[in-house]
Every structure is written in structure tokens, then in C-alpha cells.
Write a protein that holds these residues in place. Structure first.
Motif, PDB file in Angstrom:
ATOM      1  N   ALA A 176       0.505 -13.606  26.989  1.00 11.09           N
ATOM      2  CA  ALA A 176       1.414 -14.605  27.289  1.00 11.09           C
ATOM      3  C   ALA A 176       1.171 -16.188  26.901  1.00 11.09           C
ATOM      4  O   ALA A 176      -0.168 -16.564  26.983  1.00 11.09           O
ATOM      5  CB  ALA A 176       1.824 -14.625  28.939  1.00 11.09           C
ATOM      6  N   LEU A 177       2.292 -16.852  26.385  1.00 13.41           N
ATOM      7  CA  LEU A 177       1.896 -18.230  26.125  1.00 13.41           C
ATOM      8  C   LEU A 177       2.159 -19.187  27.193  1.00 13.41           C
ATOM      9  O   LEU A 177       3.003 -18.647  28.119  1.00 13.41           O
ATOM     10  CB  LEU A 177       2.855 -18.616  25.115  1.00 13.41           C
ATOM     11  CG  LEU A 177       2.519 -17.862  23.598  1.00 13.41           C
ATOM     12  CD1 LEU A 177       3.340 -18.473  22.406  1.00 13.41           C
ATOM     13  CD2 LEU A 177       1.255 -17.696  23.270  1.00 13.41           C
ATOM     14  N   LEU A 178       1.589 -20.122  27.715  1.00  7.31           N
ATOM     15  CA  LEU A 178       1.484 -21.000  28.667  1.00  7.31           C
ATOM     16  C   LEU A 178       2.775 -21.411  29.260  1.00  7.31           C
ATOM     17  O   LEU A 178       3.148 -21.045  30.241  1.00  7.31           O
ATOM     18  CB  LEU A 178       0.497 -22.208  28.497  1.00  7.31           C
ATOM     19  CG  LEU A 178      -0.822 -21.811  28.465  1.00  7.31           C
ATOM     20  CD1 LEU A 178      -1.745 -22.977  28.651  1.00  7.31           C
ATOM     21  CD2 LEU A 178      -1.283 -21.037  29.736  1.00  7.31           C
ATOM     22  N   PRO A 233      -3.935 -22.580  37.680  1.00  4.85           N
ATOM     23  CA  PRO A 233      -4.634 -23.769  37.165  1.00  4.85           C
ATOM     24  C   PRO A 233      -4.990 -23.872  35.834  1.00  4.85           C
ATOM     25  O   PRO A 233      -6.175 -23.713  35.398  1.00  4.85           O
ATOM     26  CB  PRO A 233      -5.737 -24.057  37.943  1.00  4.85           C
ATOM     27  CG  PRO A 233      -5.954 -22.508  38.395  1.00  4.85           C
ATOM     28  CD  PRO A 233      -4.966 -21.688  38.441  1.00  4.85           C
ATOM     29  N   GLY A 234      -4.056 -23.682  34.731  1.00  8.26           N
ATOM     30  CA  GLY A 234      -4.162 -23.381  33.369  1.00  8.26           C
ATOM     31  C   GLY A 234      -4.095 -24.901  32.540  1.00  8.26           C
ATOM     32  O   GLY A 234      -4.050 -25.986  33.144  1.00  8.26           O
ATOM     33  N   GLY A 235      -4.042 -24.690  31.479  1.00 11.39           N
ATOM     34  CA  GLY A 235      -3.911 -25.889  30.472  1.00 11.39           C
ATOM     35  C   GLY A 235      -2.616 -26.415  30.252  1.00 11.39           C
ATOM     36  O   GLY A 235      -1.650 -26.083  30.919  1.00 11.39           O
ATOM     37  N   LEU A 285      -2.690 -17.137  26.918  1.00 14.29           N
ATOM     38  CA  LEU A 285      -3.335 -17.204  28.289  1.00 14.29           C
ATOM     39  C   LEU A 285      -4.761 -16.514  28.145  1.00 14.29           C
ATOM     40  O   LEU A 285      -5.741 -16.912  28.485  1.00 14.29           O
ATOM     41  CB  LEU A 285      -2.614 -16.331  29.229  1.00 14.29           C
ATOM     42  CG  LEU A 285      -3.383 -15.910  30.650  1.00 14.29           C
ATOM     43  CD1 LEU A 285      -3.535 -17.170  31.464  1.00 14.29           C
ATOM     44  CD2 LEU A 285      -2.439 -14.627  31.145  1.00 14.29           C
ATOM     45  N   SER A 286      -4.982 -15.583  27.083  1.00 11.84           N
ATOM     46  CA  SER A 286      -6.236 -14.748  26.877  1.00 11.84           C
ATOM     47  C   SER A 286      -7.315 -15.782  26.439  1.00 11.84           C
ATOM     48  O   SER A 286      -8.486 -15.834  26.998  1.00 11.84           O
ATOM     49  CB  SER A 286      -5.992 -13.619  26.199  1.00 11.84           C
ATOM     50  OG  SER A 286      -7.241 -12.993  25.796  1.00 11.84           O
ATOM     51  N   VAL A 306      -8.848  -8.186  25.732  1.00 15.76           N
ATOM     52  CA  VAL A 306      -8.173  -7.933  26.951  1.00 15.76           C
ATOM     53  C   VAL A 306      -6.632  -8.080  26.847  1.00 15.76           C
ATOM     54  O   VAL A 306      -5.986  -8.633  26.148  1.00 15.76           O
ATOM     55  CB  VAL A 306      -8.465  -9.418  27.922  1.00 15.76           C
ATOM     56  CG1 VAL A 306      -7.577  -9.516  29.115  1.00 15.76           C
ATOM     57  CG2 VAL A 306      -9.899  -9.568  27.936  1.00 15.76           C
ATOM     58  N   THR A 307      -6.011  -7.125  27.741  1.00 17.63           N
ATOM     59  CA  THR A 307      -4.709  -6.900  27.561  1.00 17.63           C
ATOM     60  C   THR A 307      -3.825  -7.473  28.818  1.00 17.63           C
ATOM     61  O   THR A 307      -2.538  -7.637  28.751  1.00 17.63           O
ATOM     62  CB  THR A 307      -4.425  -5.295  27.210  1.00 17.63           C
ATOM     63  OG1 THR A 307      -4.898  -4.527  28.321  1.00 17.63           O
ATOM     64  CG2 THR A 307      -4.646  -5.002  25.839  1.00 17.63           C
ATOM     65  N   SER A 308      -4.464  -7.346  29.948  1.00 17.42           N
ATOM     66  CA  SER A 308      -3.823  -8.150  31.118  1.00 17.42           C
ATOM     67  C   SER A 308      -4.971  -8.547  32.006  1.00 17.42           C
ATOM     68  O   SER A 308      -6.021  -8.285  31.922  1.00 17.42           O
ATOM     69  CB  SER A 308      -3.291  -6.884  31.766  1.00 17.42           C
ATOM     70  OG  SER A 308      -3.842  -6.101  32.547  1.00 17.42           O
ATOM     71  N   PHE A 309      -4.460  -9.470  32.920  1.00 15.91           N
ATOM     72  CA  PHE A 309      -5.379 -10.276  33.988  1.00 15.91           C
ATOM     73  C   PHE A 309      -4.545 -10.097  35.286  1.00 15.91           C
ATOM     74  O   PHE A 309      -3.450 -10.016  35.390  1.00 15.91           O
ATOM     75  CB  PHE A 309      -5.439 -11.694  33.736  1.00 15.91           C
ATOM     76  CG  PHE A 309      -6.103 -12.101  32.416  1.00 15.91           C
ATOM     77  CD1 PHE A 309      -7.617 -12.116  32.321  1.00 15.91           C
ATOM     78  CD2 PHE A 309      -5.345 -12.397  31.210  1.00 15.91           C
ATOM     79  CE1 PHE A 309      -8.083 -12.295  31.284  1.00 15.91           C
ATOM     80  CE2 PHE A 309      -6.101 -12.726  30.161  1.00 15.91           C
ATOM     81  CZ  PHE A 309      -7.348 -12.870  30.215  1.00 15.91           C
ATOM     82  N   LEU A 310      -5.463  -9.905  36.367  1.00 16.55           N
ATOM     83  CA  LEU A 310      -4.950  -9.911  37.568  1.00 16.55           C
ATOM     84  C   LEU A 310      -5.501 -11.535  38.310  1.00 16.55           C
ATOM     85  O   LEU A 310      -6.733 -11.539  38.338  1.00 16.55           O
ATOM     86  CB  LEU A 310      -5.398  -8.907  38.567  1.00 16.55           C
ATOM     87  CG  LEU A 310      -5.117  -8.827  39.908  1.00 16.55           C
ATOM     88  CD1 LEU A 310      -3.395  -8.863  39.900  1.00 16.55           C
ATOM     89  CD2 LEU A 310      -5.599  -7.732  40.811  1.00 16.55           C
TER      90      LEU A 310
END
Length: 460
Positions: free
Chosen positions: A109-111, A126-128, A135-136, A196-200
Motif C-alpha cells: 500500500a502507498l501512504l 503513525p506513518g510518514g 508502507l513496507s 513482507v506481504t502484509s502487516f497487522l
């Protein structure tokens, strides 16, 4: 390169783009247009299985490959000439669980699209700030932005990740399962251990925020910088501030920030900064959170639609680097900053300071691979130019600037790739490096995932 045009892609799945395809030039574009690279194959993966197939294919064919999400690698290490680019930007599904306040987010995903989708559900992370960052890469390097002080680094909200390893196997990493890999993935940097393909993530409920912008004439340089550094890391934890130090030719200093409280309270918190030197402009307002995202990301109407058809409108040639300040800058350091910005070869060059501390310091420096927990603020040294002939003088300027400030600000942020830093690994990870090498050797003993500034394996 001609031979690459006929490379057999049998075994790859997902969307395949090769030279000669109408979409090839758009597909190969880097955010840093200083680099003009020509991959043999760009594989836009849409599932973890596509990624697995790509890694196994590359190993079988003995073909070099790189991992790419948002194309923002400062030294374009997410691409290469003549090899395979495994692009995960189409793995971007967003699933929100309102009961647990968690989100399973596609690593590609792009932010900005991600923030939009989360905001529709009443949440964020709390990203950029840059809208086209992936995202990765952001997460794996640590991740900070305008909500860093109240909610910590992005990795501090990370609960679990799914990764394709060097053998093409899909594995899970969290505090219980593959916990050493989970530790390394929180600040160890993208492209080192797997794909990495997904985050929780734990999600942050959000509706509105208060924001500010203060502008000063350049004549107030010393007073403003000193007052900002004595205020920004120590003010209310709900407030994250940055300051842009522009060149003398540009003639301004600009402080901006985001506060999770009300406008009136923010005005009171800003008093020390306002009193530092008479400002030209003070703007304070309370707005929907998504409008703050657009503001800090420099989003213009139609930007997303343009990007789909023409590439990232913000793409440009540049050389950025950075460091961390563990102590306040003395007068000598501020004067060095001023001198460099007084003698900048480009009016667009600048230095940006990002306040840390607060909950960014909630973990110990050894709790995650991201080691810079004690920093008061980061320094991002930025140079960009228009003509190719201007590249070398600007690159020298930004590297000389970093070296000049090293007595006062050192370390390196893994997401700010800089191939001019000779002790890059030590500057990124300090005392966490040996443990990172151990994890790398365990999960990628054959050094399948490699690039010039990557974590090495232990061959002893």
C-alpha cells in the motif's frame, strides 16, 4: 539489454512488464530521477504466492533481483539494470477490525491511498507524510511522521507480519513466532530478510487534529533554530513538530506541526516558539485528519489521477542524507548550518529537523532493531536540482554538510540510503548490528536478498 528482451518469464505470476511493453517506461520510473535504470522484467505481484514464485524463479534462473514498493529508495536500490524487480505495490488490500482496533494491511500500500481508506473507517497509523511512499519500506526502517510523538514509531504499533523467505516459503513473524525475525524487521530495513506481504497493526482512532505553520524571516536563524530545539522534543507529547531551514536565497524558516488536541491549547503550547523571534505568519487551525495528511504531503487536486497515468508528479533528481541529534546543537553547530545554507548551490536545498522523543522513546534501543531511541530530533539534509550539470556540486554540498555536523549529530536512518557513508551499517544500527547479522544469517544464509547497503551474512 537486448538479450533481456527475450527472457523467458514462464513461472512468474502476477502482472509482468518487460521492455517493449507500452507501460514499461512508467513501470521502471524511480522517485529519484537521478537514476535511469532498465530492469529486464518488472513483476507486479498481487499475492504472496506471486512473490514466492518470483523468488523461486529468480533463484532457479540465477538472476539478480530487487524488492520494490513505493520506489523511494534514495539510491534506487529497489531497482537494477538487466535484472528482475519484484514489485509488491499491488498487494495493497486493507482490512479493518473495529472490535480489536487492528488493521491487516497489504505491505504494498502507498501512504495516501492507505490513509484515505483507514480514515473512512475512523483510524490511522503513525506513518510518514510523503503520499507515494510504500508502507513496507517505511515500516521496516522504523517509520516516523506527524504522529510520532503521541504514538511512537510506526513499528511500535506493529503486531505481526507475513513474509516470503529466501526459499519462497510464506512465514509469519510476531512476538511469539519467529520472534527474532520480528525484532529485526522493526527497524532492520527493507530488502534484507525477505519480502513482507502484509502487516497487522494496532490502529489509532482519529477524526480531527490541530495543525500549525509559523514562518520567519531568515534573519532570525540562530534564535529560531535554538528555540525550536529547546522546545519541540520536550513540549506536550501530543504535538509533533518539524522545521524547514531554507537557504538564505529562499529567505525563510518554516515550522509546522500536528497536535491531537484543540486549537486553543495548541496556541498556548506554541508561545515559546512565537516569542523566539517575531514571525511573519502564524497559522493555527483545527481540521479533519485527512486534510492534515494532504497538507503535510503537499497533495494537490488531481495528483493521484495524474500519477496513475503519468508517474509520480513529485519525482525529481536529488541526494538526501541524514543524522540524529542526541543533544541540543551548540551555537557552533547552528552557525555551521547557517553557513551552508548561506552558500547553497541550489535555492531548493534545505535542512529539515523532525522532533522525536515522546513515545518515540517508549522502547529501549535494544528492544527493536531501530536503535535511535535516545535522539532528540532527526536531521534530514536535502538537495535537489534541475539540470544534470548541477548534480555534482549539490551532492558535494549535502555530503560536506553532513560531515561538518558529525561532531554534533551522527548515526544514519536506514530509510535514508546514502552510499557516501563509509561506515553505513555501524551508523544505522550501532550495537544492534551483530544481532541483525545473526538473524540475517539464520533466515537468509545464502545471501539471496542483497543490495549494496544491505545487512551481510556471517561467513565465519
Amino acid at each position: 539489454m537486448k538479450g533481456a528482451l527475450h527472457m523467458n518469464t514462464y513461472g512468474l505470476t502476477g502482472r509482468i512488464v518487460i521492455p517493449g511493453n507500452p507501460e514499461y517506461d512508467l513501470a521502471r520510473e524511480e522517485f529519484n530521477t537521478r537514476y535511469d535504470l532498465f530492469p529486464a522484467i518488472i513483476n507486479f505481484c498481487q499475492t504472496a504466492k506471486d512473490v514466492s514464485n518470483a523468488i523461486r524463479w529468480a533463484r532457479k534462473k540465477n538472476i539478480r533481483f530487487r524488492i520494490r514498493t513505493g520506489r523511494h529508495s534514495y539510491e534506487a536500490y529497489s531497482s537494477l539494470d538487466g535484472g528482475l524487480v519484484i514489485d509488491i505495490s499491488e498487494i495493497n488490500k486493507v482490512e479493518v477490525d473495529h472490535k480489536t482496533k487492528t488493521g491487516r494491511l497489504g505491505a504494498g500500500a502507498l501512504l495516501f491511498p492507505l490513509y484515505e481508506k483507514l480514515y473512512e473507517e475512523g483510524f490511522t497509523i503513525p506513518g510518514g507524510t510523503c503520499p507515494s511512499v510504500g508502507l513496507s519500506g517505511l515500516t521496516l526502517g522504523g517509520g516516523w511522521g506527524m504522529l510520532t510523538r503521541p504514538y511512537g514509531m510506526l513499528i511500535d504499533q506493529l503486531l505481526e507480519l507475513e513474509m516470503v523467505d529466501a526459499n519462497g516459503n510464506i512465514i509469519i513473524a510476531n512476538r511469539e513466532e519467529n520472534s527474532d525475525l520480528f525484532w529485526a524487521s522493526r527497524g532492520g530495513g527493507g530488502g534484507n530478510f525477505g519480502v513482507v506481504t502484509s502487516f497487522l497493526f494496532s490502529l489509532v482512532p482519529i477524526k480531527r487534529v490541530s495543525v500549525f505553520k509559523i514562518t520567519w524571516d531568515w534573519d532570525g536563524f540562530e534564535n529560531v533554530v535554538d528555540s525550536w530545539q529547546k522546545w519541540a522534543p520536550y513540549t506536550d507529547v501530543r504535538l509533533t513538530a518539524i522545521i524547514d531551514l531554507l537557504t538564505e536565497d529562499a529567505g525563510e524558516l518554516r515550522a509546522l506541526g500536528e497536535f491531537t488536541g484543540e486549537k486553543g491549547e495548541l496556541r498556548q503550547l506554541l508561545e515559546p516558539l512565537i516569542k523566539a523571534y517575531p514571525p511573519k505568519v502564524v497559522e493555527i487551525k483545527n481540521i479533519p485528519y485527512i486534510d492534515a495528511v494532504k497538507m503535510f504531503g503537499g497533495m494537490m487536486p488531481g495528483m493521484e489521477e495524474y500519477a496513475v497515468n503519468h508517474g509520480d508528479p513529485d519525482a525529481h533528481p536529488f541526494k538526501n542524507t541524514g543524522a540524529f541529534a542526541k543533544h541540543q546543537l551548540p551555537k557552533e553547530a547552528i552557525q555551521r548550518l547557517k553557513k551552508f545554507l548561506s552558500n547553497s548551490p541550489s535555492i531548493e536545498n534545505k535542512v529539515q529537523l523532525q522532533a522525536l522523543c515522546g513515545n518515540a522513546a517508549c522502547e529501549k534501543s535494544t528492544d527493536t532493531a531501530y536503535v535511535h531511541r535516545e535522539a532528540l530530533f532527526s536531521l534530514l539534509y536535502i538537495t535537489k536540482w534541475e539540470k544534470h550539470s548541477e548534480a555534482n556540486i549539490n551532492i558535494r554540498w549535502v555530503e560536506d554538510l553532513r560531515n561538518s555536523l558529525l561532531p554534533f549529530a551522527d548515526g544514519a536512518y536506514v530509510n535514508f540510503h546514502d552510499n557516501c557513508i563509509k561506515d553505513w551499517l555501524e551508523q544505522c544500527y550501532f550495537f544492534n548490528l551483530p544481532r541483525l547479522i545473526k538473524v540475517k544469517t539464520k533466515y537468509d544464509p545464502e545471501h539471496v536478498f542483497r543490495f549494496p547497503l544491505g545487512v551481510p551474512v556471517d561467513n565465519s
